[in-house]
Design a protein around this motif. Structure first.
Motif, PDB file in Angstrom:
ATOM      1  N   LEU A  95       0.708  -1.284  -0.041  1.00 17.98           N
ATOM      2  CA  LEU A  95      -0.062  -0.072   0.032  1.00 17.98           C
ATOM      3  C   LEU A  95       0.739   1.381  -0.078  1.00 17.98           C
ATOM      4  CD1 LEU A  95      -2.866   1.388   0.324  1.00 17.98           C
ATOM      5  CD2 LEU A  95      -2.615   1.132   2.733  1.00 17.98           C
ATOM      6  N   MET A  96       1.819   1.256   1.028  1.00 16.88           N
ATOM      7  CA  MET A  96       2.594   2.482   1.142  1.00 16.88           C
ATOM      8  C   MET A  96       3.609   2.634  -0.279  1.00 16.88           C
ATOM      9  SD  MET A  96       1.333   3.571   3.667  1.00 16.88           S
ATOM     10  CE  MET A  96       2.119   4.921   3.864  1.00 16.88           C
ATOM     11  N   VAL A  97       4.123   1.764  -0.690  1.00 21.95           N
ATOM     12  CA  VAL A  97       5.022   1.817  -1.881  1.00 21.95           C
ATOM     13  C   VAL A  97       4.235   2.426  -3.101  1.00 21.95           C
ATOM     14  CG1 VAL A  97       6.828   0.765  -3.522  1.00 21.95           C
ATOM     15  CG2 VAL A  97       6.944   0.290  -1.279  1.00 21.95           C
ATOM     16  N   ALA A  98       2.777   1.679  -3.175  1.00 24.61           N
ATOM     17  CA  ALA A  98       2.062   2.329  -4.463  1.00 24.61           C
ATOM     18  C   ALA A  98       1.744   3.631  -4.377  1.00 24.61           C
ATOM     19  CB  ALA A  98       0.848   1.529  -4.227  1.00 24.61           C
ATOM     20  N   LYS A 129      -6.279 -12.195  13.731  1.00 23.46           N
ATOM     21  CA  LYS A 129      -5.155 -11.625  13.290  1.00 23.46           C
ATOM     22  C   LYS A 129      -5.291 -10.925  11.822  1.00 23.46           C
ATOM     23  CE  LYS A 129      -2.472 -15.395  15.476  1.00 23.46           C
ATOM     24  NZ  LYS A 129      -1.537 -16.511  15.105  1.00 23.46           N
ATOM     25  N   ALA A 130      -6.034 -11.289  10.931  1.00 19.02           N
ATOM     26  CA  ALA A 130      -6.126 -10.939   9.810  1.00 19.02           C
ATOM     27  C   ALA A 130      -6.752  -9.274   9.799  1.00 19.02           C
ATOM     28  CB  ALA A 130      -7.033 -11.413   8.798  1.00 19.02           C
ATOM     29  N   LEU A 131      -7.648  -9.254  10.804  1.00 21.21           N
ATOM     30  CA  LEU A 131      -8.124  -7.767  11.097  1.00 21.21           C
ATOM     31  C   LEU A 131      -7.316  -6.836  11.562  1.00 21.21           C
ATOM     32  CD1 LEU A 131     -11.970  -8.992  12.390  1.00 21.21           C
ATOM     33  CD2 LEU A 131     -11.434  -7.671  10.237  1.00 21.21           C
ATOM     34  N   ILE A 132      -6.466  -7.356  12.681  1.00 18.58           N
ATOM     35  CA  ILE A 132      -5.334  -6.592  13.196  1.00 18.58           C
ATOM     36  C   ILE A 132      -4.344  -6.353  12.123  1.00 18.58           C
ATOM     37  CG2 ILE A 132      -3.696  -6.423  14.657  1.00 18.58           C
ATOM     38  CD1 ILE A 132      -5.296  -8.595  16.688  1.00 18.58           C
ATOM     39  N   MET A 133      -4.154  -7.055  11.313  1.00 20.49           N
ATOM     40  CA  MET A 133      -3.107  -6.840  10.117  1.00 20.49           C
ATOM     41  C   MET A 133      -3.525  -5.793   9.140  1.00 20.49           C
ATOM     42  SD  MET A 133      -1.353 -10.274   9.058  1.00 20.49           S
ATOM     43  CE  MET A 133      -0.367 -11.170  10.132  1.00 20.49           C
ATOM     44  N   VAL A 134      -4.974  -5.763   8.983  1.00 22.91           N
ATOM     45  CA  VAL A 134      -5.407  -4.967   8.065  1.00 22.91           C
ATOM     46  C   VAL A 134      -5.661  -3.374   8.930  1.00 22.91           C
ATOM     47  CG1 VAL A 134      -7.764  -3.974   7.138  1.00 22.91           C
ATOM     48  CG2 VAL A 134      -7.026  -6.077   6.708  1.00 22.91           C
ATOM     49  N   GLY A 135      -5.847  -3.544  10.292  1.00 26.66           N
ATOM     50  CA  GLY A 135      -5.891  -2.339  11.066  1.00 26.66           C
ATOM     51  C   GLY A 135      -4.318  -1.626  11.080  1.00 26.66           C
ATOM     52  N   VAL A 136      -3.393  -2.523  11.255  1.00 32.97           N
ATOM     53  CA  VAL A 136      -1.886  -2.131  10.897  1.00 32.97           C
ATOM     54  C   VAL A 136      -1.689  -1.342   9.757  1.00 32.97           C
ATOM     55  CG1 VAL A 136       0.661  -2.692  10.941  1.00 32.97           C
ATOM     56  CG2 VAL A 136      -0.923  -3.667  12.794  1.00 32.97           C
ATOM     57  N   SER A 137      -2.068  -1.793   8.717  1.00 25.12           N
ATOM     58  CA  SER A 137      -2.059  -1.067   7.472  1.00 25.12           C
ATOM     59  C   SER A 137      -2.789   0.356   7.212  1.00 25.12           C
ATOM     60  CB  SER A 137      -2.634  -2.038   6.199  1.00 25.12           C
ATOM     61  OG  SER A 137      -2.121  -3.189   5.986  1.00 25.12           O
ATOM     62  N   ALA A 138      -4.167   0.202   8.031  1.00 21.86           N
ATOM     63  CA  ALA A 138      -4.528   1.548   8.148  1.00 21.86           C
ATOM     64  C   ALA A 138      -3.993   2.515   8.805  1.00 21.86           C
ATOM     65  CB  ALA A 138      -6.135   1.387   8.622  1.00 21.86           C
ATOM     66  N   VAL A 139      -3.560   2.091   9.949  1.00 25.57           N
ATOM     67  CA  VAL A 139      -2.592   3.010  10.980  1.00 25.57           C
ATOM     68  C   VAL A 139      -1.314   3.496  10.002  1.00 25.57           C
ATOM     69  CG1 VAL A 139      -1.168   3.232  12.967  1.00 25.57           C
ATOM     70  CG2 VAL A 139      -3.500   2.170  13.418  1.00 25.57           C
ATOM     71  N   ALA A 140      -0.712   2.610   9.633  1.00 32.70           N
ATOM     72  CA  ALA A 140       0.387   3.113   8.647  1.00 32.70           C
ATOM     73  C   ALA A 140      -0.049   4.172   7.561  1.00 32.70           C
ATOM     74  CB  ALA A 140       0.950   2.010   7.883  1.00 32.70           C
ATOM     75  N   PHE A 141      -1.067   3.913   7.003  1.00 35.76           N
ATOM     76  CA  PHE A 141      -1.702   4.737   5.886  1.00 35.76           C
ATOM     77  C   PHE A 141      -1.872   6.194   6.428  1.00 35.76           C
ATOM     78  CE2 PHE A 141      -4.755   6.976   3.572  1.00 35.76           C
ATOM     79  CZ  PHE A 141      -4.293   6.841   2.021  1.00 35.76           C
ATOM     80  N   VAL A 142      -2.504   6.143   7.638  1.00 38.61           N
ATOM     81  CA  VAL A 142      -2.953   7.419   8.249  1.00 38.61           C
ATOM     82  C   VAL A 142      -1.497   8.035   8.929  1.00 38.61           C
ATOM     83  CG1 VAL A 142      -3.891   8.460  10.412  1.00 38.61           C
ATOM     84  CG2 VAL A 142      -5.136   6.654   9.207  1.00 38.61           C
TER      85      VAL A 142
END
Length: 158
Positions: A95-98, A129-142
């Motif tokens: 997500l972040m590289v894109a 765990k999958a939901l937490i990983m999506v949450g980590v991605s959302a936090v990284a994006f924010v």
């Protein structure tokens, strides 16, 4: 991160493998004593009857638990990580590289380290765990968005 101790026939005590996301080589201990590395991924583990047993430590991508191979038999140092979770560990980086360039890649790499180093190791159902990983991605994006706004405002970039 330390793995849980595992026992392997012929080895003089419980084996613990210590991994680190920033260090390429794991540290292997037997009964708390570091085992000497004999090459690449090879270690000399003290044998139960004296002498040493040759072991190979292998790590798979996005799997926090390496395997220890002794006498051709592989022993996992932790539970297997489902393929879907291995893919989700990469989500922050992708997500972040894109959308975020080098700064986004750095923040995404931190998200990846959190996913592999912490989230895959917690004892919860795979769906959680999958939901937490999506949450980590959302936090990284924010986080990336906040840093981008601050940098844009500080340097007057448009």
């Amino acid at each position: 991160m330390n793995t849980e101790p595992i026992s392997i026939d012929g080895v003089a005590g419980p084996i613990v493998v210590t991994t680190n996301a920033f260090r390429a080589r794991p540290v292997v201990t037997v009964s708390g004593v570091p085992a000497p590395r004999t090459g690449g991924h090879q270690y000399a583990l003290p044998a139960a009857g004296g002498g040493a047993v040759e072991a190979t430590v292998r790590s798979a991508f996005a799997d926090p638990y390496p395997t220890v191979e002794v006498n051709g038999v592989r022993h996992r140092t932790g539970p297997s990580v489902p393929a879907a979770l291995r893919v989700l560990t990469l989500l922050p980086i992708l997500l972040m590289v894109a959308v975020g360039g080098a700064l986004g890649g750095l923040i995404g790499a931190l998200g990846f380290v959190v996913n592999v180093g912490a989230v895959t190791r917690i004892r919860t159902p795979t769906a959680v765990k999958a939901l937490i990983m999506v949450g980590v991605s959302a936090v990284a994006f924010v986080l990336w968005l906040a840093v981008a706004v601050v940098v844009t405002a500080a340097f007057g970039l448009n």
